[in-house]
Design a protein around this motif. Structure first.
Motif, PDB file in Angstrom:
ATOM      1  N   UNK A 117       0.820  -1.212   0.000  1.00  0.00           N
ATOM      2  CA  UNK A 117       0.000   0.000   0.000  1.00  0.00           C
ATOM      3  C   UNK A 117       0.857   1.266   0.000  1.00  0.00           C
ATOM      4  N   UNK A 118       1.962   1.229   0.727  1.00  0.00           N
ATOM      5  CA  UNK A 118       2.839   2.405   0.786  1.00  0.00           C
ATOM      6  C   UNK A 118       3.622   2.560  -0.524  1.00  0.00           C
ATOM      7  N   UNK A 119       4.182   1.469  -1.009  1.00  0.00           N
ATOM      8  CA  UNK A 119       5.043   1.541  -2.200  1.00  0.00           C
ATOM      9  C   UNK A 119       4.238   1.897  -3.444  1.00  0.00           C
ATOM     10  N   UNK A 120       2.979   1.495  -3.509  1.00  0.00           N
ATOM     11  CA  UNK A 120       2.170   1.811  -4.700  1.00  0.00           C
ATOM     12  C   UNK A 120       2.036   3.313  -4.898  1.00  0.00           C
ATOM     13  N   UNK A 121       2.216   4.099  -3.821  1.00  0.00           N
ATOM     14  CA  UNK A 121       2.096   5.551  -3.910  1.00  0.00           C
ATOM     15  C   UNK A 121       3.437   6.263  -4.111  1.00  0.00           C
ATOM     16  N   UNK A 122       4.515   5.497  -4.167  1.00  0.00           N
ATOM     17  CA  UNK A 122       5.825   6.124  -4.382  1.00  0.00           C
ATOM     18  C   UNK A 122       5.858   6.839  -5.733  1.00  0.00           C
ATOM     19  N   UNK A 123       6.552   7.949  -5.765  1.00  0.00           N
ATOM     20  CA  UNK A 123       6.749   8.665  -7.025  1.00  0.00           C
ATOM     21  C   UNK A 123       8.079   8.305  -7.674  1.00  0.00           C
ATOM     22  N   UNK A 124       8.850   7.451  -7.015  1.00  0.00           N
ATOM     23  CA  UNK A 124      10.144   7.024  -7.562  1.00  0.00           C
ATOM     24  C   UNK A 124      10.134   5.501  -7.726  1.00  0.00           C
ATOM     25  N   UNK A 125      10.973   4.943  -8.621  1.00  0.00           N
ATOM     26  CA  UNK A 125      11.030   3.491  -8.799  1.00  0.00           C
ATOM     27  C   UNK A 125      11.547   2.799  -7.544  1.00  0.00           C
ATOM     28  N   UNK A 126      10.965   1.663  -7.233  1.00  0.00           N
ATOM     29  CA  UNK A 126      11.409   0.898  -6.067  1.00  0.00           C
ATOM     30  C   UNK A 126      11.061  -0.572  -6.280  1.00  0.00           C
ATOM     31  N   UNK A 127      12.047  -1.431  -6.113  1.00  0.00           N
ATOM     32  CA  UNK A 127      11.772  -2.870  -6.182  1.00  0.00           C
ATOM     33  C   UNK A 127      11.483  -3.402  -4.786  1.00  0.00           C
ATOM     34  N   UNK A 128      10.431  -4.225  -4.688  1.00  0.00           N
ATOM     35  CA  UNK A 128      10.090  -4.901  -3.444  1.00  0.00           C
ATOM     36  C   UNK A 128      10.380  -6.387  -3.600  1.00  0.00           C
ATOM     37  N   UNK A 129      11.215  -6.936  -2.721  1.00  0.00           N
ATOM     38  CA  UNK A 129      11.493  -8.369  -2.702  1.00  0.00           C
ATOM     39  C   UNK A 129      10.706  -8.990  -1.552  1.00  0.00           C
ATOM     40  N   UNK A 130       9.837  -9.929  -1.876  1.00  0.00           N
ATOM     41  CA  UNK A 130       9.040 -10.630  -0.868  1.00  0.00           C
ATOM     42  C   UNK A 130       9.677 -11.986  -0.598  1.00  0.00           C
ATOM     43  N   UNK A 131       9.948 -12.260   0.672  1.00  0.00           N
ATOM     44  CA  UNK A 131      10.569 -13.525   1.058  1.00  0.00           C
ATOM     45  C   UNK A 131       9.497 -14.539   1.403  1.00  0.00           C
ATOM     46  N   UNK A 132       9.340 -15.520   0.543  1.00  0.00           N
ATOM     47  CA  UNK A 132       8.359 -16.573   0.748  1.00  0.00           C
ATOM     48  C   UNK A 132       9.061 -17.794   1.364  1.00  0.00           C
ATOM     49  N   UNK A 133       8.668 -18.993   0.985  1.00  0.00           N
ATOM     50  CA  UNK A 133       9.226 -20.199   1.607  1.00  0.00           C
ATOM     51  C   UNK A 133       8.976 -21.416   0.720  1.00  0.00           C
ATOM     52  N   UNK A 134       9.831 -22.408   0.845  1.00  0.00           N
ATOM     53  CA  UNK A 134       9.600 -23.674   0.148  1.00  0.00           C
ATOM     54  C   UNK A 134       8.393 -24.417   0.713  1.00  0.00           C
ATOM     55  N   UNK A 135       7.912 -23.987   1.888  1.00  0.00           N
ATOM     56  CA  UNK A 135       6.744 -24.649   2.479  1.00  0.00           C
ATOM     57  C   UNK A 135       5.478 -24.403   1.663  1.00  0.00           C
ATOM     58  N   UNK A 136       5.512 -23.489   0.694  1.00  0.00           N
ATOM     59  CA  UNK A 136       4.326 -23.252  -0.139  1.00  0.00           C
ATOM     60  C   UNK A 136       3.992 -24.473  -0.991  1.00  0.00           C
ATOM     61  N   UNK A 137       4.976 -25.342  -1.233  1.00  0.00           N
ATOM     62  CA  UNK A 137       4.732 -26.510  -2.090  1.00  0.00           C
ATOM     63  C   UNK A 137       4.001 -27.630  -1.359  1.00  0.00           C
ATOM     64  N   UNK A 138       4.023 -27.622  -0.011  1.00  0.00           N
ATOM     65  CA  UNK A 138       3.462 -28.744   0.724  1.00  0.00           C
ATOM     66  C   UNK A 138       4.271 -29.994   0.436  1.00  0.00           C
ATOM     67  N   UNK A 139       3.602 -31.131   0.309  1.00  0.00           N
ATOM     68  CA  UNK A 139       4.291 -32.354  -0.089  1.00  0.00           C
ATOM     69  C   UNK A 139       4.786 -32.219  -1.523  1.00  0.00           C
ATOM     70  N   UNK A 140       6.074 -32.403  -1.739  1.00  0.00           N
ATOM     71  CA  UNK A 140       6.615 -32.301  -3.093  1.00  0.00           C
ATOM     72  C   UNK A 140       6.031 -33.425  -3.952  1.00  0.00           C
ATOM     73  N   UNK A 141       5.426 -33.057  -5.072  1.00  0.00           N
ATOM     74  CA  UNK A 141       4.854 -34.065  -5.963  1.00  0.00           C
ATOM     75  C   UNK A 141       5.863 -34.500  -7.011  1.00  0.00           C
ATOM     76  N   UNK A 142       6.944 -33.726  -7.169  1.00  0.00           N
ATOM     77  CA  UNK A 142       8.061 -34.122  -8.022  1.00  0.00           C
ATOM     78  C   UNK A 142       9.342 -33.825  -7.255  1.00  0.00           C
ATOM     79  N   UNK A 143      10.430 -34.403  -7.707  1.00  0.00           N
ATOM     80  CA  UNK A 143      11.721 -34.128  -7.086  1.00  0.00           C
ATOM     81  C   UNK A 143      12.755 -34.045  -8.207  1.00  0.00           C
ATOM     82  N   UNK A 144      13.207 -32.834  -8.537  1.00  0.00           N
ATOM     83  CA  UNK A 144      13.012 -31.587  -7.814  1.00  0.00           C
ATOM     84  C   UNK A 144      11.681 -30.906  -8.151  1.00  0.00           C
TER      85      UNK A 144
END
Length: 321
Positions: A117-144
């Motif tokens: 919400x804050x960055x969307x109003x910036x008047x200058x360029x800005x990259x946002x890096x979101x740190x997620x997780x490998x846990x989003x996959x749950x049980x791996x259905x393939x390896x890798x």
């Protein structure tokens, strides 16, 4: 000179990312609550988390703050006008998210929406890096698993992390924001104070105590040395080709708990292991394919498990965390 704003920058991984930017002369701002996610224990001396920053603290600006305090966050960001925001502040462990669901929801999702919400109003360029997780996959259905593999989280932490990814992509498409997403896995190394599995193994081994193992030792994780994870996050924050992309950022080779224990036993003779049940929330995992990060970003992980564990063991022989 690039202005880099890192939430959770005093944390285990965040501090290593901050050091990479500081070492190349960038303007680094660390925004952190300095909260430690540990079970309270009156018999244990809490570690000084600022030890992570001691080698470069004169090159950065420390800001104590909470990403959930939106007004303070907005004022701080508008003062600094960062070119890069790396958002790493969140409840860090899957088992804690199950016990502290509201805290996990706010620290993972609430804080991410505040930034968007804050960055969307910036008047200058800005990259946002979101740190997620490998846990989003749950049980791996393939390896890798690749970044496009099915996402089906098995527990609360992975569910909130995946929700954060979806929200980031929605803002990115709606407001043409510059966002990149990273998915680390099983990070280990010096200055981890959150009792992850390899920290617990080494600490117990150095104290002459048996290792407590979930399952029979066959569980496989894509163990990632902290400096490799920091390299990948740095690249996701700075590389032009990272815009709008999602990256697995691991070693790229899963190994079993038994293999990790054998390496520890080579370095610390006489170590014994005791085996127990696997927690119900823990998904079946394996290797994450890092081809995309290698190809687009030039990511080149340096530490295999043997090299990383030897360094980590030597560090813990002489340091409290």
């Amino acid at each position: 000179m690039t202005k880099v704003f890192i939430t959770g920058g005093a944390g285990f991984v965040g501090s290593r990312v901050a050091k990479r930017f500081a070492d190349q002369g960038d303007e680094v701002y660390i925004f952190d609550t300095f909260k430690q996610y540990l079970i309270p224990d009156p018999t244990v001396q809490p570690p000084n988390l600022l030890l992570r920053l001691k080698d470069f603290i004169d090159k950065i600006e420390l800001i104590q703050g909470d990403t959930l305090n939106k007004d303070h966050l907005r004022r701080t960001l508008n003062r600094i006008k960062p070119d890069i925001i790396i958002h790493m502040a969140a409840l860090p462990l899957a088992f804690m998210a199950i016990e502290h669901t509201e805290d996990a929801f706010q620290s993972i999702l609430g804080s991410t929406v505040n930034f968007l919400e804050i960055v969307r109003d910036f008047e200058h360029p800005c990259r946002l890096v979101y740190t997620s997780s490998s846990m989003v996959y749950g049980n791996f259905v393939t390896d890798p698993v690749t970044e496009d593999s099915p996402k089906d989280p098995k527990e609360i932490y992975g569910s909130f992390k995946l929700s954060g990814e979806i929200v980031c992509r929605g803002y990115m498409k709606c407001y043409d924001m510059d966002v990149s997403i990273v998915r680390p896995s099983a990070v280990y190394g010096p200055y981890d104070a959150n009792q992850r599995v390899l920290q617990k193994f080494i600490s117990r081994a150095l104290n002459g105590e048996p290792l407590k193992v979930d399952g029979d030792g066959s569980m496989r994780l894509d163990f990632t040395y902290v400096d490799d994870a920091a390299q990948a996050i740095f690249l996701a924050a700075t590389h032009p080709k990272a815009r709008g992309e999602v990256f697995n950022i691991t070693r790229g080779k899963a190994q079993s708990l038994k293999e990790a224990i054998e390496i520890i036993q080579e370095e610390i003779p006489g170590v014994k292991a005791e085996f127990g049940p696997v927690p119900a929330y823990m998904p079946k995992r394996g290797t994450l394919d890092v081809t995309k990060a290698r190809t687009l970003l030039g990511y080149d992980p340096e530490y295999d498990l043997k090299k990383g564990l030897k360094l980590y063991i030597e560090h813990l022989r002489h340091n409290p965390i």
